[in-house]
Write an enzyme that holds these catalytic residues in place. Structure first.
Site, short mmCIF file in Angstrom:
data_model
loop_
_atom_site.label_atom_id
_atom_site.label_comp_id
_atom_site.label_asym_id
_atom_site.label_seq_id
_atom_site.Cartn_x
_atom_site.Cartn_y
_atom_site.Cartn_z
N LYS A 167 0.84 -1.21 0.00
CA LYS A 167 0.00 0.00 0.00
C LYS A 167 0.88 1.26 0.00
O LYS A 167 0.62 2.20 -0.75
CB LYS A 167 -0.95 -0.03 1.21
CG LYS A 167 -2.02 -1.12 1.08
CD LYS A 167 -2.77 -1.40 2.37
CE LYS A 167 -3.66 -2.63 2.21
NZ LYS A 167 -4.30 -3.06 3.47
N ASP A 170 -10.82 2.62 4.40
CA ASP A 170 -11.05 1.17 4.34
C ASP A 170 -12.54 0.85 4.35
O ASP A 170 -12.94 -0.29 4.08
CB ASP A 170 -10.37 0.47 5.53
CG ASP A 170 -9.07 -0.22 5.14
OD1 ASP A 170 -8.90 -0.51 3.93
OD2 ASP A 170 -8.23 -0.46 6.03
N GLN A 196 -4.01 -1.78 9.71
CA GLN A 196 -3.91 -3.12 9.14
C GLN A 196 -4.41 -4.14 10.15
O GLN A 196 -3.96 -4.19 11.30
CB GLN A 196 -2.45 -3.41 8.76
CG GLN A 196 -2.27 -4.69 7.97
CD GLN A 196 -2.97 -4.68 6.62
OE1 GLN A 196 -2.89 -3.73 5.86
NE2 GLN A 196 -3.69 -5.76 6.32
#
Ligand code: NAD
Length: 291
Positions: free
Chosen positions: A52, A119, A96
């Site tokens: 990412k 997200d 994450q």
């Protein structure tokens, strides 16, 4: 059978974003800034966060990687997220997952400012998705929708079977496929670990999205001729023949299923790259909405 090539489609999305970032820079405007939070040193998480951050660099975004030790307290992690919420230069925040057991993932997700929730995991984003309101859509299902759109796959009125009901993949996928949109307008069956007759249900599917995390679970005798098969699974399976000691397996028995399909995503090179591209698209949008 045609391969749904996530590398090609994600590259197109990234190229488009790079162009837009170039225009922002030329106009002296702020470029998108993504903050990634990594707790501990899980190998797979390191890889995902690394890709990412690397993709941010490729496109011209700013990125900040915050690393914390495995034993960080929940309080300290939540405070760090508050700091990111309050930092006007940060447009998107991703934490994450998975997090260590002593930290509540729900609390962490709820602490992220919904306007920076690239997200799409915050309950506000998930709720808006259910109601068909504009919001950040969880990157993996969003990426799959971009892929279906790119290949102009006819989804209207089709029967889609989604295997897996996680908040991150299966559930939002089922909502998106059932929405009155294109792609969308499917009749959706959402299956999970307690589903009876999974094989019979899959055999009725025009579209299967496998997101259960069980390597090669979907076999050829579960798939109808001509079905579209989207394989979300990524599992590291020990493999002594590989230098790194493992190979990556999807949830679909690709070798035997692919000859029956009209379209299928490979693993790797299918959904994975699309997830990152969708996250980048969400981050661009967050930047535009905030500035
Ligand atoms: P999860 O473990 O949160 O959820 C798995 C779901 O599968 C559960 O809802 C469970 O009910 C269902 N399930 C488990 N066993 C089943 C069975 N035998 N039959 C039917 N349903 C069953 O997983 P997740 O976070 O949704 O991820 C699923 C997979 O997708 C994992 O392999 C993960 O690594 C992968 N993943 C890939 C990407 C990507 O970018 N490609 C992104 C996210 C997750």
């Amino acid at each position: 059978m045609q391969i749904l090539d996530g590398l090609v489609v994600s590259q197109a999305t990234k190229d488009e974003l790079r162009l837009k970032v170039g225009q922002l820079t030329a106009a002296g405007k702020k470029v998108p800034h993504l903050a990634a939070v990594l707790v501990g040193s899980n190998g797979a998480s390191e890889t995902y966060v690394g890709s990412k951050v690397k993709t941010c660099e490729e496109i011209g975004y700013k990125s900040t990687l915050l690393r914390f030790p495995e034993d960080i307290s929940e309080f300290k992690l939540l405070s760090a997220i508050q700091d990111l919420n309050n930092d006007p230069d940060i447009d998107g925040i991703l934490v994450q997952l998975p997090l260590p057991k002593h930290i509540s993932e729900a609390k962490v997700i709820e602490t992220i400012d919904p306007s920076k929730d690239v997200d799409g995991f915050h309950p506000e984003s998930a709720g808006k998705l259910v109601q068909g309101l504009p919001t950040f859509v969880s990157a993996t299902p969003h990426g799959i929708m971009l892929m279906l759109e790119h290949y102009k796959i006819d989804t209207k009125g089709k029967h889609a079977v989604v295997i897996g009901r996680s908040n991150i993949v299966g559930r939002p996928m089922s909502i998106l496929l059932s929405a009155n949109t294109n792609p969308g307008n499917c009749t959706v069956t959402l299956c999970h670990s307690q589903t009876h007759n999974l094989k019979e249900i899959c055999l009725q599917a025009d579209i299967i999205v496998a997101a259960l995390g069980r390597p090669e679970f979907v076999k050829a005798d579960m798939v109808k001729e001509g079905a579209v098969v989207i394989d979300v699974g990524i599992t590291r399976v020990p493999d002594a023949s590989k230098k790194r000691g493992y190979s990556i397996k999807g949830d679909v028995d690709f070798a035997n299923v692919s000859p029956k399909c009209s379209y299928i995503t490979p693993v790797p090179g299918g959904v994975g790259p699309m997830t990152i591209a969708a996250l980048m698209a969400n981050t661009y949008r967050a930047c535009m909405e905030r500035n």
